[in-house]
Structures are given as C-alpha cells and as structure tokens.
Write a protein that holds these residues in place. Sequence first.
Motif, short mmCIF file in Angstrom:
data_model
loop_
_atom_site.label_atom_id
_atom_site.label_comp_id
_atom_site.label_asym_id
_atom_site.label_seq_id
_atom_site.Cartn_x
_atom_site.Cartn_y
_atom_site.Cartn_z
N ASN A 13 7.15 42.01 -33.06
CA ASN A 13 6.41 42.97 -33.59
C ASN A 13 7.34 44.16 -33.37
OD1 ASN A 13 6.25 44.06 -30.99
ND2 ASN A 13 4.75 42.47 -30.71
N MET A 14 6.79 45.44 -34.01
CA MET A 14 7.84 46.56 -34.10
C MET A 14 8.20 47.07 -32.59
SD MET A 14 9.13 47.74 -36.71
CE MET A 14 9.52 46.17 -37.47
N SER A 15 7.03 46.96 -31.69
CA SER A 15 7.37 47.59 -30.53
C SER A 15 8.48 46.75 -29.71
CB SER A 15 5.94 47.34 -29.54
OG SER A 15 5.59 46.18 -29.59
N ASP A 16 8.74 45.45 -30.04
CA ASP A 16 9.68 44.72 -29.33
C ASP A 16 11.21 45.07 -30.28
OD1 ASP A 16 8.28 43.77 -27.73
OD2 ASP A 16 7.99 41.78 -28.88
N TRP A 17 11.07 45.24 -31.70
CA TRP A 17 12.08 45.39 -32.60
C TRP A 17 12.81 46.86 -32.17
CZ3 TRP A 17 13.82 48.41 -36.79
CH2 TRP A 17 14.63 47.84 -37.50
N LEU A 18 12.13 47.94 -32.22
CA LEU A 18 12.48 49.23 -32.19
C LEU A 18 13.50 49.31 -31.23
CD1 LEU A 18 9.37 50.98 -33.12
CD2 LEU A 18 11.46 50.79 -34.46
N PRO A 19 13.11 49.17 -29.69
CA PRO A 19 14.35 49.32 -28.66
C PRO A 19 15.29 48.36 -28.79
CG PRO A 19 12.52 48.36 -27.72
CD PRO A 19 12.09 48.71 -29.22
N LEU A 20 15.24 47.37 -29.34
CA LEU A 20 16.30 46.26 -29.55
C LEU A 20 17.31 46.88 -30.65
CD1 LEU A 20 18.02 43.64 -28.57
CD2 LEU A 20 16.29 42.47 -29.98
N ARG A 21 16.80 47.42 -31.63
CA ARG A 21 17.48 47.96 -32.86
C ARG A 21 18.45 49.10 -32.16
NH1 ARG A 21 19.67 46.44 -37.26
NH2 ARG A 21 21.47 47.26 -35.98
N ASP A 22 17.74 50.07 -31.29
CA ASP A 22 18.71 50.82 -30.77
C ASP A 22 19.75 50.36 -29.85
OD1 ASP A 22 17.19 52.98 -31.89
OD2 ASP A 22 15.98 53.17 -30.21
N THR A 23 19.63 49.35 -29.12
CA THR A 23 20.59 48.65 -28.17
C THR A 23 21.83 48.30 -29.31
OG1 THR A 23 18.83 48.10 -26.58
CG2 THR A 23 20.91 46.90 -26.66
N ILE A 24 21.31 47.69 -30.11
CA ILE A 24 22.61 47.04 -31.05
C ILE A 24 23.33 47.96 -31.61
CG2 ILE A 24 22.94 45.37 -32.72
CD1 ILE A 24 22.03 44.06 -30.15
N ASP A 25 22.59 49.03 -32.13
CA ASP A 25 23.31 50.41 -32.74
C ASP A 25 24.12 50.92 -32.01
OD1 ASP A 25 22.25 49.96 -35.39
OD2 ASP A 25 20.72 51.37 -35.02
N ASP A 26 23.73 51.03 -30.65
CA ASP A 26 24.42 51.64 -29.53
C ASP A 26 25.91 50.88 -29.45
OD1 ASP A 26 22.94 53.59 -29.14
OD2 ASP A 26 22.00 52.74 -27.20
N ARG A 27 25.70 49.61 -29.22
CA ARG A 27 26.79 48.55 -29.07
C ARG A 27 27.96 48.85 -30.10
NH1 ARG A 27 25.08 42.49 -27.42
NH2 ARG A 27 27.34 42.13 -27.92
N ILE A 28 27.28 48.79 -31.51
CA ILE A 28 28.04 48.77 -32.67
C ILE A 28 28.90 50.11 -32.66
CG2 ILE A 28 28.35 49.17 -34.87
CD1 ILE A 28 25.71 47.20 -35.07
N THR A 29 28.25 51.20 -32.20
CA THR A 29 28.81 52.39 -32.01
C THR A 29 30.05 52.40 -30.95
OG1 THR A 29 26.90 53.71 -32.90
CG2 THR A 29 28.63 54.89 -31.64
N ARG A 30 29.77 52.09 -29.88
CA ARG A 30 30.81 52.15 -28.87
C ARG A 30 31.80 51.04 -29.08
NH1 ARG A 30 26.08 51.28 -25.61
NH2 ARG A 30 26.53 48.93 -25.38
#
Length: 168
Positions: free
Chosen positions: A81-98
């Motif tokens: 569901n979106m409540s699981d997807w949303l924070p994981l999306r942020d986590t992966i975006d943070d990793r890509i940026t770092r």
Amino acid sequence: MITGAYAREMARYSRWQNKQLKGFLQSLPAEELTLDRGAFFGSIMGTANHLLWGDWIWISRFDNGPGPGGGIPESVSICTNMSDWLPLRDTIDDRITRWADTLGDDEISGSFTWFSAAKESDVTKPYAQCIIHMFNHMTHHRGQLHQMLTEARSQAPVSDLVFLPEDL
C-alpha cells in the motif's frame, strides 16, 4: 560519456519527479491503485513498486548498501500500500542523492561489474552506461505511471527536465 554533474542533475530530477508522483498517487483510492490496467506490471501500484524496486536494486549495486531482495517477478509487490511505499520511496531517493553527490568524473569512466539475477551471471559494462540505464529505467516507468494516472482521470506530474526547480 557523462559526468558526475550529470548524475547529480538526474538525481535531483528523479527526486522532483517522485515527489510530484507521490502526491498524485496518494490522492487515488486503493481500487484505482490496484486495478489491472493491462500494463506490463499490471496496475499503478505494481508499476510504482517495480520502479521503486529497480531504483533500489541499482543503487544497492552502486553504493554497496542493502538491496530489495527478490527478482523482477517479486518487484511488483514489495509494498502492499501507499503508506508502506511512500517512506521507502524517500529512503531510496535519499540514497540515490547521497551516492550521486560523491561521484567524480574519473570513476565514471571505468567499468562496473554486478551479478545479474536475470542473466544468472556477472555482467561488466561501462559504469557511465549503467548510470544512464538507471535513470532511463526510472523515466521509462514514470512515463507508464503518467499514462495510467491519466487513464484514472487524475492529473499527472510535469515531467519536462527543463522545468526542474533550481531549489531542489
């Protein structure tokens, strides 16, 4: 072929796209997210999951951090569901940026080897080509999501790179 600056720009672009996408996905009812739309990964949720999984598998190869587990067949169901997807999306975006923030031009000019579960063997390609592939894969699946959002009578993100805000 490319520079570290290219990777940083594409990481910014990806974060911007995903930020917009999250808003549109959150506004849809669960039935719209899970409706099989005949897309390669079925539904909006399945495609959003595959997009996230693809980003996660590639960044885990690049930064040697944890990966998503499973293969392409499991990619459609990493979040239910979106409540699981949303924070994981942020986590992966943070990793890509770092990761992108650490890239210099010299290392991009070399080769990159990873184990491909799809090929069941090690693969070696130019590092620059792998980086381009990761960002191209993202754009491809966000395009599919854009189409499905339109079919669901939702608005969809502005995707033109030339409109990327400077403050991201």
